[in-house]
Design an enzyme around this catalytic site. Structure first.
Site, PDB file in Angstrom:
ATOM      1  N   LYS A  90      65.855  87.329 -98.926  1.00  0.00           N
ATOM      2  CA  LYS A  90      67.295  87.540 -98.778  1.00  0.00           C
ATOM      3  C   LYS A  90      67.983  87.382-100.120  1.00  0.00           C
ATOM      4  O   LYS A  90      67.782  86.381-100.821  1.00  0.00           O
ATOM      5  CB  LYS A  90      67.878  86.554 -97.765  1.00  0.00           C
ATOM      6  CG  LYS A  90      69.370  86.762 -97.493  1.00  0.00           C
ATOM      7  CD  LYS A  90      69.854  85.854 -96.371  1.00  0.00           C
ATOM      8  CE  LYS A  90      70.058  84.425 -96.830  1.00  0.00           C
ATOM      9  NZ  LYS A  90      71.230  84.297 -97.755  1.00  0.00           N
ATOM     10  N   THR A  91      68.806  88.362-100.479  1.00  0.00           N
ATOM     11  CA  THR A  91      69.522  88.328-101.750  1.00  0.00           C
ATOM     12  C   THR A  91      71.032  88.235-101.530  1.00  0.00           C
ATOM     13  O   THR A  91      71.558  88.632-100.491  1.00  0.00           O
ATOM     14  CB  THR A  91      69.248  89.598-102.573  1.00  0.00           C
ATOM     15  OG1 THR A  91      69.675  90.752-101.828  1.00  0.00           O
ATOM     16  CG2 THR A  91      67.773  89.739-102.886  1.00  0.00           C
ATOM     17  N   LYS A 123      77.253  90.682 -95.704  1.00  0.00           N
ATOM     18  CA  LYS A 123      78.249  90.308 -94.692  1.00  0.00           C
ATOM     19  C   LYS A 123      79.428  91.289 -94.672  1.00  0.00           C
ATOM     20  O   LYS A 123      80.585  90.914 -94.836  1.00  0.00           O
ATOM     21  CB  LYS A 123      78.743  88.874 -94.905  1.00  0.00           C
ATOM     22  CG  LYS A 123      77.661  87.803 -94.741  1.00  0.00           C
ATOM     23  CD  LYS A 123      78.249  86.413 -94.892  1.00  0.00           C
ATOM     24  CE  LYS A 123      77.211  85.339 -94.613  1.00  0.00           C
ATOM     25  NZ  LYS A 123      76.179  85.247 -95.671  1.00  0.00           N
ATOM     26  N   ASP A 126      84.649  95.116 -92.699  1.00  0.00           N
ATOM     27  CA  ASP A 126      85.831  95.945 -92.908  1.00  0.00           C
ATOM     28  C   ASP A 126      85.744  97.192 -92.032  1.00  0.00           C
ATOM     29  O   ASP A 126      84.800  97.350 -91.256  1.00  0.00           O
ATOM     30  CB  ASP A 126      85.955  96.322 -94.387  1.00  0.00           C
ATOM     31  CG  ASP A 126      87.405  96.355 -94.860  1.00  0.00           C
ATOM     32  OD1 ASP A 126      88.241  96.934 -94.128  1.00  0.00           O
ATOM     33  OD2 ASP A 126      87.690  95.816 -95.941  1.00  0.00           O
ATOM     34  N   GLN A 237      77.525  72.766 -95.249  1.00  0.00           N
ATOM     35  CA  GLN A 237      76.283  73.269 -94.672  1.00  0.00           C
ATOM     36  C   GLN A 237      75.642  72.196 -93.803  1.00  0.00           C
ATOM     37  O   GLN A 237      75.621  71.008 -94.170  1.00  0.00           O
ATOM     38  CB  GLN A 237      75.314  73.694 -95.782  1.00  0.00           C
ATOM     39  CG  GLN A 237      73.961  74.195 -95.297  1.00  0.00           C
ATOM     40  CD  GLN A 237      74.057  75.450 -94.459  1.00  0.00           C
ATOM     41  OE1 GLN A 237      74.512  75.395 -93.320  1.00  0.00           O
ATOM     42  NE2 GLN A 237      73.623  76.566 -95.008  1.00  0.00           N
TER      43      GLN A 237
END
Length: 286
Positions: A90-91, A123, A126, A237
């Site tokens: 994941k980047t 993420k 829009d 977190q």
């Protein structure tokens, strides 16, 4: 293929697991036995979801590395060293101070070398036209190199339509829950996100969530905030262990960042998370 799918569907046992919206008097629901990754891959019509589950089965890993680094060399080093132990990398590509087209070309080569998928944690949130441009254009041209992206369901069907028009062969995860303390996602919102996913199985392959929210074996659950030792940080977190994520909460993929990249030996740490996550999965299907 239809015979295989019918056999799997007809030879499952029931278990009791928590479900969204269960009342206090009915906290569990009888559902089918958890299938193996390989069995679930057979059921998938979405080629990206099928590929992901096949990678998880073949490599015996449900570990996704959250490679939150700021330099391309560090990203590529992690991809090469940790790649053998993960199913997904994941980047946050916009964190890179020295991003270039060469960076993602090399990252794709690492993914091919070590057989993992690339997930850009963009993420999207829009209207369809805007996310379409964000996905295919701009500096990062995400649609050219990422296998998986994620999106908030808040904009509704339009966000999915916009992304799908650009990357129909890709996979999208809808953000159904978050691991940060005090987030504003409600149970009703999560239910609506689930419904949106079920209506778009040709493109939506699963969820970002803190626990299993769907019985559909074709949808994959990714749980962030996983750490073997820590309970949280000073920025909201909240961590859970691999055993809790896969075992108690019945998720599919654990997303681990600082537990690996901040470890004294990231390779050894990755192996520990791979073993812990996959062992928790094996206990669920036995």
């Amino acid at each position: 293929m239809e015979k295989v799918q019918a056999f799997i569907a007809g030879n499952q046992c029931s278990q009791l697991v928590p479900h969204l919206g269960d009342t206090q008097s009915d906290k569990t629901k009888n559902i089918c036995k958890q299938l193996s990754y390989g069995e679930r891959a057979v059921l998938c019509k979405n080629s990206l979801a099928k590929r992901l589950l096949e990678v998880m089965s073949a490599k015996e890993t449900n570990l996704a590395l959250s490679a939150d680094v700021t330099e391309s060399q560090a990203l590529l080093k992690l991809a090469d060293e940790i790649g053998p132990f993960i199913c997904v990398l994941k980047t946050h590509i916009d964190e890179l101070k020295d991003f270039s087209e060469s960076t993602v070309k090399q990252l794709v080569k690492m993914a091919e070398k070590h057989n993992f998928l690339i997930f850009e944690d963009r993420k999207f949130a829009d209207i369809g036209q805007t996310v379409q441009q964000q996905f295919q254009g701009g500096l990062y041209q995400i649609s050219k190199w990422a296998d998986i992206v994620d999106a908030h369901s808040l904009p509704g069907q339009g966000v999915i339509d916009g992304l799908k028009q650009v990357g129909a062969s890709k996979g999208c995860l809808l953000i159904a829950e978050m691991s940060s303390k005090g987030n504003l996602i409600t149970e009703s919102y999560t239910k609506s996100t689930l419904q949106l996913a079920e209506a778009n199985r040709d493109f939506v392959i699963g969820f970002i969530c803190t626990k299993k929210i769907s019985d559909d074996p074709r949808l994959v659950h990714f749980t962030p905030g996983v750490h073997l030792n820590s309970s949280g940080d000073l920025k909201g977190q909240q961590y859970i262990t691999p055993q809790e994520a896969i075992g108690s909460r019945r998720s599919d993929v654990i997303i681990v960042g600082r537990g690996i990249i901040s470890a004294e030996n990231p390779v050894t740490a990755a192996q520990m998370y791979q073993k812990a996550g996959f062992q928790a999965y094996l206990e669920q299907i036995q």
